[in-house]
Design a protein around this motif. Structure first.
Motif, PDB file in Angstrom:
ATOM      1  N   TRP A 181       0.838  -1.206   0.000  1.00 12.33           N
ATOM      2  CA  TRP A 181       0.000   0.000   0.000  1.00 12.33           C
ATOM      3  C   TRP A 181       0.876   1.260   0.000  1.00 12.33           C
ATOM      4  N   CYS A 185       1.128   4.502  -2.658  1.00  8.28           N
ATOM      5  CA  CYS A 185       1.117   5.935  -2.334  1.00  8.28           C
ATOM      6  C   CYS A 185       2.301   6.646  -2.977  1.00  8.28           C
ATOM      7  N   PRO A 192      -1.518  10.114   1.820  1.00  9.41           N
ATOM      8  CA  PRO A 192      -2.841   9.528   2.054  1.00  9.41           C
ATOM      9  C   PRO A 192      -3.658  10.340   3.051  1.00  9.41           C
ATOM     10  N   ASP A 196      -7.099   6.667   6.150  1.00 11.95           N
ATOM     11  CA  ASP A 196      -6.379   5.557   5.521  1.00 11.95           C
ATOM     12  C   ASP A 196      -5.060   5.283   6.238  1.00 11.95           C
ATOM     13  N   TYR A 197      -4.359   6.342   6.567  1.00  7.26           N
ATOM     14  CA  TYR A 197      -3.058   6.165   7.224  1.00  7.26           C
ATOM     15  C   TYR A 197      -3.229   5.496   8.584  1.00  7.26           C
ATOM     16  N   ARG A 199      -5.608   3.577   9.573  1.00 10.60           N
ATOM     17  CA  ARG A 199      -6.067   2.190   9.391  1.00 10.60           C
ATOM     18  C   ARG A 199      -4.924   1.243   9.084  1.00 10.60           C
ATOM     19  N   SER A 373     -11.862   4.854  10.970  1.00 13.50           N
ATOM     20  CA  SER A 373     -11.289   3.509  10.917  1.00 13.50           C
ATOM     21  C   SER A 373     -10.764   3.020  12.261  1.00 13.50           C
TER      22      SER A 373
END
Length: 381
Positions: A181, A185, A192, A196-197, A199, A373
């Motif tokens: 992932w 990026c 990000p 998202d980061y 999570r 998240s």
């Protein structure tokens, strides 16, 4: 928090450039952390043995790689997580740290594979196969990483249960997926979102891959009904993520130092401080304060949730929660001292110095942060 005295030159929030050589001095906000502090009495011996083991596979023998290996202080890292473990059993986890720090440097972040996600994916899948089924990768005999990983896998099978071995392999699978992932990026050259980061940070920091060795070293298997329960999952994720976010704080100077020497500036930043700055339009000082505040809130939630679980926990789970408690405090103490962050490339000793301190003053805000998240860690379990 005490900064460095007599510092000259340009100041950027908590980051100071001291001289023309570009040496950095970083002062972090105080961290709320009422958790225990200890280090294994044989940490130096564990460190020395890990170096001999790693060198035996032809890894990190010379030059900057050897300097960086020594600066990683892997005995001090895992010796702070399990300060009372039998040294002979703890050596397995310490050796793993030595190998995986070298793997991270050469294949995940700064090495020649850092811009070639396909190369990483191919190597990572071979490494996973060695861990889950030693001796089944015929073309791996000449690769020192795979040979060393095969030794670790064989030793893990000699000490651990099938469930512990599966948890160890699954932890590495989660780590490598997180790294892929990160490659995505970087290829998009885009920072990000915070959600998202948050999570994925526990995975990009090898959270369960690191802690999977706790059970093997302890010897006792934690029943699945306990380990996989929502409340213990929340505690595990809280500890992993807090430690990873702290990594972002004490590694910030190293990342800034390396970025200043990169051939071209990158817009993609994979560090909590920079993610918060981009998400909320913050300056460096405010972003660093916001990062520390988030770490404080996660620490407080971990402590309160742990204290809720401990009275009814069986002995293996109690040991596990104790190790997680030592991880949160020990990781930060280790990171503020490790040569991995003061000598970013193994060629510039004391290029970065980061100072930090601890406080027992708890954050006033104990509500879930506005990060969907991870907000479930505040559920009523």
């Amino acid at each position: 928090m005490t900064g460095t005295g007599g510092v000259l030159g340009r100041t950027v929030a908590g980051v100071r450039e001291q001289d023309a050589a570009g040496r950095l001095r970083v002062a972090l906000p105080p961290r709320f952390c009422p958790l225990p502090s200890a280090v294994h009495p044989d940490a130096r011996l564990l460190n020395a043995r890990a170096a001999v083991w790693l060198n035996g596979y032809g890894l990190c023998r010379d030059g900057a790689q050897r300097v960086r290996m020594a600066g990683n202080d892997v005995g001090g890292f895992y010796g702070r997580i399990m300060p009372r473990a039998p040294a002979d059993r703890l050596q397995l986890a310490v050796d793993w740290c030595a190998l995986m720090f070298a793997f991270d440097d050469l294949h995940c972040d700064e090495g020649p594979a850092s811009l070639r996600a396909g190369d990483f994916a191919g190597f990572a899948t071979r490494l996973l196969r060695v861990l889950e089924a030693p001796g089944t990768v015929p073309d791996g005999a000449g690769d020192p990483f795979l040979r060393a990983a095969g030794d670790l896998a064989a030793r893990c099978r000699a000490e651990g249960t099938p469930v512990q071995i599966r948890r160890m392999v699954d932890g590495h699978r989660s780590w490598f997926l997180g790294v892929l992932w990160e490659f995505g990026c970087r290829l998009r050259d885009r920072t990000p979102s915070l959600d998202d980061y948050a999570r994925l940070r526990q995975h990009t920091a090898a959270g369960t891959a690191t802690t999977s060795w706790m059970e093997v070293v302890d010897g006792a298997e934690i029943p699945g009904a306990a380990m996989d329960s929502p409340v213990v999952r929340a505690l595990s994720e809280l500890a992993f993520t807090t430690a990873a976010f702290d990594d972002d704080l004490f590694s910030y100077g190293k990342e800034r130092w390396l970025a200043a020497r990169a051939p071209r500036p990158a817009r993609c930043r994979l560090n909590l401080v920079d993610v918060l700055a981009a998400e909320h339009g913050l300056g460096l000082e405010a972003a660093m304060a916001a990062a520390a505040d988030l770490c404080d809130r996660l620490t407080l939630r971990f402590v309160r949730l742990r204290d809720q679980v401990l009275p009814g926990a069986g002995e293996p789970l109690r040991h596990y929660l104790d190790h997680l408690s030592h991880l949160v405090r020990g990781n930060l103490e280790w990171g503020l001292r490790a040569g991995r962050y003061t000598n970013p490339d193994g060629r510039h000793p004391e290029a970065v110095r980061t100072t930090g301190s601890f406080t027992l003053t708890a954050p006033r805000n104990d509500t879930p942060p506005p990060v969907p998240s991870i907000a479930w860690w505040w559920d009523r379990f």
